[in-house]
Design a protein around this motif. Sequence first.
Motif, PDB file in Angstrom:
ATOM      1  N   ARG A 108      52.662   9.593 -89.932  1.00 21.68           N
ATOM      2  CA  ARG A 108      52.991   9.067 -91.262  1.00 21.68           C
ATOM      3  C   ARG A 108      51.722   8.828 -92.090  1.00 21.68           C
ATOM      4  NH1 ARG A 108      58.121   6.201 -91.962  1.00 21.68           N
ATOM      5  NH2 ARG A 108      59.534   6.806 -90.303  1.00 21.68           N
ATOM      6  N   LEU A 109      50.690   8.351 -91.437  1.00 22.17           N
ATOM      7  CA  LEU A 109      49.431   8.127 -92.152  1.00 22.17           C
ATOM      8  C   LEU A 109      48.784   9.452 -92.563  1.00 22.17           C
ATOM      9  CD1 LEU A 109      47.936   5.205 -90.035  1.00 22.17           C
ATOM     10  CD2 LEU A 109      48.743   5.069 -92.397  1.00 22.17           C
ATOM     11  N   GLU A 110      48.851  10.441 -91.676  1.00 18.80           N
ATOM     12  CA  GLU A 110      48.322  11.768 -92.020  1.00 18.80           C
ATOM     13  C   GLU A 110      49.061  12.350 -93.217  1.00 18.80           C
ATOM     14  OE1 GLU A 110      46.410  14.301 -88.595  1.00 18.80           O
ATOM     15  OE2 GLU A 110      48.391  13.635 -87.965  1.00 18.80           O
ATOM     16  N   ALA A 111      50.379  12.144 -93.257  1.00 20.02           N
ATOM     17  CA  ALA A 111      51.174  12.648 -94.378  1.00 20.02           C
ATOM     18  C   ALA A 111      50.778  11.981 -95.687  1.00 20.02           C
ATOM     19  CB  ALA A 111      52.663  12.417 -94.104  1.00 20.02           C
ATOM     20  N   ALA A 162      42.879  -0.402-100.793  1.00 18.35           N
ATOM     21  CA  ALA A 162      42.230  -1.438-101.600  1.00 18.35           C
ATOM     22  C   ALA A 162      41.154  -2.230-100.865  1.00 18.35           C
ATOM     23  CB  ALA A 162      43.277  -2.402-102.147  1.00 18.35           C
ATOM     24  N   GLU A 163      41.275  -2.318 -99.530  1.00 18.16           N
ATOM     25  CA  GLU A 163      40.317  -3.134 -98.775  1.00 18.16           C
ATOM     26  C   GLU A 163      38.911  -2.560 -98.910  1.00 18.16           C
ATOM     27  OE1 GLU A 163      39.731  -6.409 -95.892  1.00 18.16           O
ATOM     28  OE2 GLU A 163      41.277  -5.865 -97.330  1.00 18.16           O
ATOM     29  N   GLU A 164      37.955  -3.406 -99.177  1.00 20.77           N
ATOM     30  CA  GLU A 164      36.578  -2.956 -99.391  1.00 20.77           C
ATOM     31  C   GLU A 164      35.901  -2.635 -98.057  1.00 20.77           C
ATOM     32  OE1 GLU A 164      34.427  -5.782-101.653  1.00 20.77           O
ATOM     33  OE2 GLU A 164      35.713  -5.624-103.426  1.00 20.77           O
ATOM     34  N   LYS A 165      35.040  -1.660 -98.108  1.00 17.19           N
ATOM     35  CA  LYS A 165      34.132  -1.337 -96.997  1.00 17.19           C
ATOM     36  C   LYS A 165      34.868  -1.011 -95.706  1.00 17.19           C
ATOM     37  CE  LYS A 165      30.427  -4.234 -98.874  1.00 17.19           C
ATOM     38  NZ  LYS A 165      29.569  -5.404 -98.668  1.00 17.19           N
ATOM     39  N   ILE A 166      36.019  -0.324 -95.789  1.00 20.23           N
ATOM     40  CA  ILE A 166      36.655   0.170 -94.577  1.00 20.23           C
ATOM     41  C   ILE A 166      35.917   1.431 -94.141  1.00 20.23           C
ATOM     42  CG2 ILE A 166      38.712   1.253 -93.600  1.00 20.23           C
ATOM     43  CD1 ILE A 166      40.447  -0.588 -95.028  1.00 20.23           C
ATOM     44  N   ASP A 167      35.465   1.429 -92.919  1.00 17.85           N
ATOM     45  CA  ASP A 167      34.830   2.623 -92.365  1.00 17.85           C
ATOM     46  C   ASP A 167      35.793   3.217 -91.339  1.00 17.85           C
ATOM     47  OD1 ASP A 167      33.121   4.590 -91.653  1.00 17.85           O
ATOM     48  OD2 ASP A 167      31.527   3.304 -90.885  1.00 17.85           O
ATOM     49  N   GLY A 168      35.634   2.846 -90.074  1.00 20.09           N
ATOM     50  CA  GLY A 168      36.611   3.274 -89.068  1.00 20.09           C
ATOM     51  C   GLY A 168      37.581   2.141 -88.768  1.00 20.09           C
ATOM     52  N   GLY A 174      59.522  -5.971 -91.488  1.00 19.04           N
ATOM     53  CA  GLY A 174      59.286  -4.771 -90.692  1.00 19.04           C
ATOM     54  C   GLY A 174      59.447  -3.480 -91.453  1.00 19.04           C
ATOM     55  N   GLY A 175      60.446  -3.408 -92.335  1.00 12.11           N
ATOM     56  CA  GLY A 175      60.702  -2.190 -93.087  1.00 12.11           C
ATOM     57  C   GLY A 175      59.648  -1.867 -94.123  1.00 12.11           C
ATOM     58  N   HIS A 176      58.731  -2.811 -94.384  1.00  9.20           N
ATOM     59  CA  HIS A 176      57.717  -2.597 -95.418  1.00  9.20           C
ATOM     60  C   HIS A 176      56.303  -2.581 -94.852  1.00  9.20           C
ATOM     61  CE1 HIS A 176      60.545  -2.855 -98.758  1.00  9.20           C
ATOM     62  NE2 HIS A 176      61.161  -3.759 -98.050  1.00  9.20           N
ATOM     63  N   LYS A 177      56.187  -2.542 -93.531  1.00  8.17           N
ATOM     64  CA  LYS A 177      54.857  -2.546 -92.913  1.00  8.17           C
ATOM     65  C   LYS A 177      54.030  -1.333 -93.333  1.00  8.17           C
ATOM     66  CE  LYS A 177      55.425  -5.142 -88.583  1.00  8.17           C
ATOM     67  NZ  LYS A 177      55.338  -5.000 -87.114  1.00  8.17           N
ATOM     68  N   LEU A 178      54.642  -0.158 -93.323  1.00  8.60           N
ATOM     69  CA  LEU A 178      53.877   1.056 -93.615  1.00  8.60           C
ATOM     70  C   LEU A 178      53.341   1.040 -95.040  1.00  8.60           C
ATOM     71  CD1 LEU A 178      52.834   3.804 -92.764  1.00  8.60           C
ATOM     72  CD2 LEU A 178      55.042   4.790 -93.414  1.00  8.60           C
ATOM     73  N   ASP A 179      54.185   0.653 -96.008  1.00  2.00           N
ATOM     74  CA  ASP A 179      53.714   0.573 -97.390  1.00  2.00           C
ATOM     75  C   ASP A 179      52.595  -0.457 -97.526  1.00  2.00           C
ATOM     76  OD1 ASP A 179      55.320   2.535 -98.397  1.00  2.00           O
ATOM     77  OD2 ASP A 179      56.932   1.183 -99.004  1.00  2.00           O
ATOM     78  N   ALA A 180      52.757  -1.585 -96.833  1.00  3.82           N
ATOM     79  CA  ALA A 180      51.722  -2.621 -96.890  1.00  3.82           C
ATOM     80  C   ALA A 180      50.412  -2.095 -96.307  1.00  3.82           C
ATOM     81  CB  ALA A 180      52.184  -3.858 -96.117  1.00  3.82           C
ATOM     82  N   LEU A 181      50.503  -1.390 -95.175  1.00  5.04           N
ATOM     83  CA  LEU A 181      49.305  -0.855 -94.531  1.00  5.04           C
ATOM     84  C   LEU A 181      48.573   0.136 -95.441  1.00  5.04           C
ATOM     85  CD1 LEU A 181      47.483  -0.475 -92.028  1.00  5.04           C
ATOM     86  CD2 LEU A 181      49.098   1.274 -91.241  1.00  5.04           C
ATOM     87  N   THR A 182      49.326   1.046 -96.059  1.00  3.93           N
ATOM     88  CA  THR A 182      48.681   2.059 -96.901  1.00  3.93           C
ATOM     89  C   THR A 182      48.028   1.421 -98.139  1.00  3.93           C
ATOM     90  OG1 THR A 182      50.848   2.525 -97.887  1.00  3.93           O
ATOM     91  CG2 THR A 182      50.110   3.974 -96.133  1.00  3.93           C
ATOM     92  N   TYR A 235      49.274  -4.002 -86.276  1.00  2.03           N
ATOM     93  CA  TYR A 235      50.490  -3.553 -86.966  1.00  2.03           C
ATOM     94  C   TYR A 235      51.723  -4.171 -86.298  1.00  2.03           C
ATOM     95  CZ  TYR A 235      53.489  -0.094 -89.366  1.00  2.03           C
ATOM     96  OH  TYR A 235      54.434   0.531 -90.154  1.00  2.03           O
ATOM     97  N   ASP A 236      51.719  -4.171 -84.951  1.00  2.00           N
ATOM     98  CA  ASP A 236      52.724  -4.907 -84.166  1.00  2.00           C
ATOM     99  C   ASP A 236      52.015  -6.084 -83.515  1.00  2.00           C
ATOM    100  OD1 ASP A 236      54.791  -3.131 -84.726  1.00  2.00           O
ATOM    101  OD2 ASP A 236      54.331  -1.863 -83.001  1.00  2.00           O
TER     102      ASP A 236
END
Length: 588
Positions: free
Chosen positions: A264-267, A241-247, A228-236, A320-321
Amino acid sequence: MTVEVSFKDLKLSEDVLKAITDIGYETPSPIQAQAIPALLDGKDILGMAQTGTGKTAAFALPALSNADFKQKDPQVLVLAPTRELAIQVAEAFQGFAHHMKGFHVLPIYGGADYGTQIRALKRGVHVVVGTPGRVMDHIRKGTLKLGELKLMVLDEADEMLRMGFIDDVEWILEQTPKTRQIALFSATMPKEVHRIAKRYLNDPVEVIIKQKTATATTIKQKYLMVSGGHKLDALTRILEAEEKIDGSIIFVRTKTATVDLAERLEARGHAAAALNGDIAQNQRERIVDQLKKGKIDILVATDVVARGLDVPRISHVFNYDIPQDNESYIHRIGRTGRAGREGNAILFVTPRERRLLSSIERTTKSKIPEMHLPSTQDINNSRVDRFKARIVEAMQQDDTAFYQELIEQLETEQNIPAVEIAAGLARLLQGDIPFFMPDKPVREARSERNSGNEGRERGGRERGGRNERGGNDRGGKDRKPRRNRSATPDEGMTRFRLEVGNQHGVRPGNIVGCIANEAGLDSEFIRQLNIEDTFSTVDLPSDMPKKAQDDLRKAWVCGQQLKISEVKGGGSAPRKRLSRNTSHKGKS
């Protein structure tokens, strides 16, 4: 046309409704909508539903609404097949009873200290959640009194049958008052479970939940095992790195979490916005319109507000959850891969949620493959590719003649090669932001697909032949975390104080288990645990989400609320050790 029921329609108590709002539940799942009214009316329930349908809330919410907090002896007894499930159910009760002063729930299971359980039972508890073997022990010892029992819950009855507990369950049922209410939940209905239902349940209301199993074949599903404490880093990392992310839509459980994660994502430089039920309808429509037009790329949303959302550019859905029921998972990932388009669904799973992953796979009738976090090199390669693409895109614009002339002048006047001028312009474009990610890997949680079976009890005995009733089996001992009493925490860690200590009867496993459950942290991220007489200190990841800290602050261990707080200066909290010969009757 089906009319959607709200929790307010179910006549739950005001305190329970407040807790539901805090947690972020917006509408009842099908099993909750059917079971809660029947249980509130005092009827027996025979429920056929898989794990992941929201059945814990289906019996916990009405049980709390009907509870008499002046009564000292247990009013609700829940039998569960494993210690892990017993802990999860007890924690769910604690969360739902957040606004109920004086409420106490006690999980009892093999391997845990008898003394702590007995002291808690003597002080008085309203709900007991336990495995059959340890519940039988306490009934025989006279420490678990069932004279005032109002509700008996058999959770995952078919699993208890499979593990050889069915005779124990029947013995326990015989010890309960004939007037008690029974709620029996089972994913399947084997003959023995059906026999028990027929013998002990009184004209039960049958609740059968048939789950949808279809997920679009155009959706590529993956899961990531992450603490749980590393979800945000994993998400970013994945977003980079993920290819072809649009929305993208990122699903979280609560309204508060939508705002927190979006900020947090905006930051971190992402164009993100929150979408939840507290946002006015016209504003929600503007946010969705911004996503459609590419003005924002990421929506962080709760389940209800995102239902029916159809935005063609949504290429990725992130859970994410993990959702509270499997139907929600299907609805969530259905926001991508629509109208024949390809889509991607990534599910974050903490070590404590392996059972829920298996349940989702059963519901969808598909094995979800595991993914691994992109490496630092993957991220940096991706950054280089994107930077090159930006330069090429700029070169292809129509109004570059002036700039070409400017570069030629600079090359002639300053006698500087064009490649050096280009390098200077690239540096100007990048600014002071570091180009490469430093090589500081985010640890993935261990993904042992079958490790959810650890600690199960079989026929009154722990796996490996260790006896549950003995209380001293090696398999049940608390695994002590590292006790390196460093003056300062390791890099990336922060020291916290917990208001529970030796005099409350706490053991390392109690604290580690609570933190792992509440914050979703793997034990390797719970370091330097130091238990003093009246408090304890522990080092946890500095980037642990605020919600996880809030949950830990409210959590209870050995009858004490943790009230977690950061130790200023990073060192150990002051130590006031009592003499070893000092006798005391501390709470537990």
